[in-house]
Design a protein around this motif. Structure first.
Motif, PDB file in Angstrom:
ATOM      1  N   UNK A 169     -45.167  31.262  15.206  1.00 25.62           N
ATOM      2  CA  UNK A 169     -45.490  30.007  15.899  1.00 25.62           C
ATOM      3  C   UNK A 169     -46.185  30.281  17.209  1.00 25.62           C
ATOM      4  N   UNK A 170     -46.501  29.214  17.930  1.00 27.06           N
ATOM      5  CA  UNK A 170     -47.301  29.328  19.159  1.00 27.06           C
ATOM      6  C   UNK A 170     -46.849  28.278  20.167  1.00 27.06           C
ATOM      7  N   UNK A 171     -46.716  28.678  21.431  1.00 30.80           N
ATOM      8  CA  UNK A 171     -46.417  27.675  22.458  1.00 30.80           C
ATOM      9  C   UNK A 171     -47.710  26.970  22.865  1.00 30.80           C
ATOM     10  N   UNK A 172     -47.671  25.666  22.946  1.00 33.32           N
ATOM     11  CA  UNK A 172     -48.840  24.894  23.380  1.00 33.32           C
ATOM     12  C   UNK A 172     -48.340  23.844  24.380  1.00 33.32           C
ATOM     13  N   UNK A 178     -35.635  30.537  26.607  1.00 27.21           N
ATOM     14  CA  UNK A 178     -35.021  31.638  27.346  1.00 27.21           C
ATOM     15  C   UNK A 178     -35.452  31.696  28.803  1.00 27.21           C
ATOM     16  N   UNK A 179     -35.949  32.812  29.298  1.00 25.79           N
ATOM     17  CA  UNK A 179     -36.262  32.921  30.736  1.00 25.79           C
ATOM     18  C   UNK A 179     -37.400  31.987  31.146  1.00 25.79           C
ATOM     19  N   UNK A 180     -38.171  31.489  30.193  1.00 23.47           N
ATOM     20  CA  UNK A 180     -39.244  30.533  30.492  1.00 23.47           C
ATOM     21  C   UNK A 180     -38.720  29.102  30.612  1.00 23.47           C
ATOM     22  N   UNK A 181     -37.447  28.924  30.350  1.00 30.92           N
ATOM     23  CA  UNK A 181     -36.894  27.554  30.424  1.00 30.92           C
ATOM     24  C   UNK A 181     -37.585  26.652  29.417  1.00 30.92           C
ATOM     25  N   UNK A 182     -37.982  25.444  29.874  1.00 29.40           N
ATOM     26  CA  UNK A 182     -38.585  24.451  28.956  1.00 29.40           C
ATOM     27  C   UNK A 182     -40.103  24.407  29.088  1.00 29.40           C
ATOM     28  N   UNK A 183     -40.672  25.450  29.682  1.00 27.54           N
ATOM     29  CA  UNK A 183     -42.124  25.456  29.938  1.00 27.54           C
ATOM     30  C   UNK A 183     -42.924  25.665  28.665  1.00 27.54           C
ATOM     31  N   UNK A 184     -42.309  26.261  27.649  1.00 25.82           N
ATOM     32  CA  UNK A 184     -43.061  26.591  26.429  1.00 25.82           C
ATOM     33  C   UNK A 184     -42.617  25.671  25.286  1.00 25.82           C
ATOM     34  N   UNK A 185     -43.567  24.925  24.729  1.00 26.59           N
ATOM     35  CA  UNK A 185     -43.244  24.019  23.629  1.00 26.59           C
ATOM     36  C   UNK A 185     -43.715  24.640  22.312  1.00 26.59           C
ATOM     37  N   UNK A 186     -42.807  24.996  21.430  1.00 27.50           N
ATOM     38  CA  UNK A 186     -43.117  25.650  20.149  1.00 27.50           C
ATOM     39  C   UNK A 186     -42.933  24.714  18.955  1.00 27.50           C
TER      40      UNK A 186
END
Ligand code: GCO
Length: 452
Positions: free
Chosen positions: A357-360, A410-418
């Protein structure tokens, strides 16, 4: 088989999605759940972006029926989730929490009622804090506590669950948890990290044995590894050797024990003193036959020789001119290279892509739609490579998108939406993204339209 731009997959192909307990459930202090190392880690200043944590996450613990309904609407065939050890055994061993078992029993029953195959992962990084207080994964006892936990779960769910994944990414749990300290429990001790790695593998072997002895349905037992093909930054011998060393630490340190009952000799020579001495029988337990290998693929690794880099003198570089997501280079070819290498070198009985998958940086447009073309392109391009690997003989039986829902990264919190499904964290509203609709069509047609 492919014709006029359509790649069809085998009839029984398992189209799924993946999640994990700490990243989506929330309800961390509810119904008897014990503390996990991630609850503790998130409260340490500076460890997680904006001091975010999984206290609420996507509130799946309360909204699981809606989420199962969405999966059924998308026509999914399988759902990989993780069981939170601290919900089942709040102290890590001993007293079982019946409300924890009830939650996962209801989830499994609801999935089966919708024709969705449950794929529980027993460990996705949320070690009970009480066991970390007794040394955590560097303590060999933890492997045996894990086997007891596996037996409790097999007794409770082994009459309905067929597929079991013991661990998610033991490399990450060991190296980021105990070497770099970027993940819980945030320890920075190379010796502890390699002990943790060995005990995670040992716990896999012990749990696999417990599952096979206890589950009433003949279990298919596997493990999900984060694997990447490793390429040298140049054709120089120095860079080529650096790539071999990096491949050893990232891939072969887990694949060799699991499939060859031994650690790679070049790694033992390189890291020797750091490796714990396996006890008699350890490697036989670790290397007991796997029913399947789970592969979590996101991107490739390109490395160059760096004499200053500790232990392995190899450092990752970011190739110029490549396309990147918020986290990694986008390199679909790597999926093919990785799957064909695994098949050539290790001959797993069968393979599942357990994460891709990819965070966008998704957001709903004014009409409420989430137009995530980048994710559709990423998933399509990687499925083309999956299909190519299958055409070249890799026994691949399923593919799981990471992830069903936007979640705690994880350490990115909710900044990455997958997610294939957008989560508005303020309201917990779910919105199926364009990629979710696209994936539903892939599942319905059992194949991928290319060249669209
Ligand atoms: C992993 C974990 C997931 C991550 C996902 C995106 O593979 O690291 O299994 O928990 O959230 O991969 O980084």
């Amino acid at each position: 088989m492919s014709n006029d731009g359509f790649l069809s997959f085998p009839q029984s192909f398992l189209w799924g999605v993946s999640t994990s307990a700490y990243q989506i459930e929330g309800a961390v202090d509810e119904d008897g759940r014990g503390l996990s190392i991630w609850d503790t880690f998130c409260r340490q200043p500076g460890k997680v972006r904006n001091g975010e944590n999984g206290d609420v996450a996507a509130d799946h613990y309360h909204r699981w029926q809606e989420d199962v309904h969405i999966m059924a609407e998308l026509g999914l065939k399988a759902y990989r989730f993780s069981i939170a050890w601290p919900r089942i055994l709040p102290s890590g061993y001993g007293a079982v929490n019946p409300k924890g078992l009830d939650f996962y029993g209801r989830l499994v029953d609801a999935l089966l009622a919708k024709g969705i195959e449950p794929f529980p992962t027993l460990y996705h990084w949320d070690l009970p804090q009480a066991l970390q207080d007794r040394g955590g994964w560097p303590n060999r006892d933890t492997a045996y506590y894990f086997a007891e936990y596996a037996q409790v779960i097999a007794e409770a769910l082994g009459d309905r669950v067929t597929y079991w994944i013991t661990h998610n990414e033991p490399f990450v749990a060991a190296v980021l948890g105990y070497f770099t300290g970027e993940h819980a429990p945030g320890v920075q001790d190379p010796v502890a990290a390699f002990q943790a790695g060995h005990h995670l593998l040992l716990s896999h072997g012990l749990a696999a044995q417990a599952l096979r002895e206890t589950a009433r349905l003949r279990p298919h037992v596997g493990i999900a590894l984060n694997l990447s093909p490793v390429y040298p930054a140049s054709e120089s011998e120095a860079d080529r050797q650096a790539a071999v060393r990096f491949d050893g630490v990232l891939n072969r340190m887990f694949l060799d024990p699991l499939f060859r009952r031994q650690y790679p000799q070049d790694l033992l020579n390189l890291l020797g003193g750091l490796f714990p001495q396996p006890e008699p029988g350890d490697l036989d337990r670790i290397g007991a036959p796997l029913d399947f290998l789970g592969v979590n693929y996101y991107s490739r690794i390109v490395v160059r020789h760096d004499p200053e880099f500790p232990l392995i003198q190899a450092v990752q570089v970011q190739p110029e001119g490549a396309e990147y997501s918020q986290m990694w280079e986008i390199y679909p070819q790597g999926m093919y290279d990785l799957l064909t290498r695994i098949w050539a070198d290790y001959r797993p009985a069968y393979v599942l892509v357990t994460e891709n998958g990819i965070p966008v940086a998704d957001a709903p447009d004014l009409d409420g739609r989430v137009r995530d073309e980048r994710r559709i392109r990423y998933l399509r391009d990687h499925l083309v490579q999956v299909h190519r690997a299958m055409s070249d003989g890799v026994p691949l039986r399923g593919y799981f998108v990471w992830s069903l829902l936007d979640n705690f990264e994880w350490a990115h919190g909710y900044a990455m939406r997958f997610g294939l499904v957008y989560v508005d964290y303020a309201t917990q509203q779910r919105i199926v993204k364009d990629s979710g609709r696209w994936y539903a069509q892939v599942v319905a047609e059992n194949g991928v339209r290319v060249g669209e």
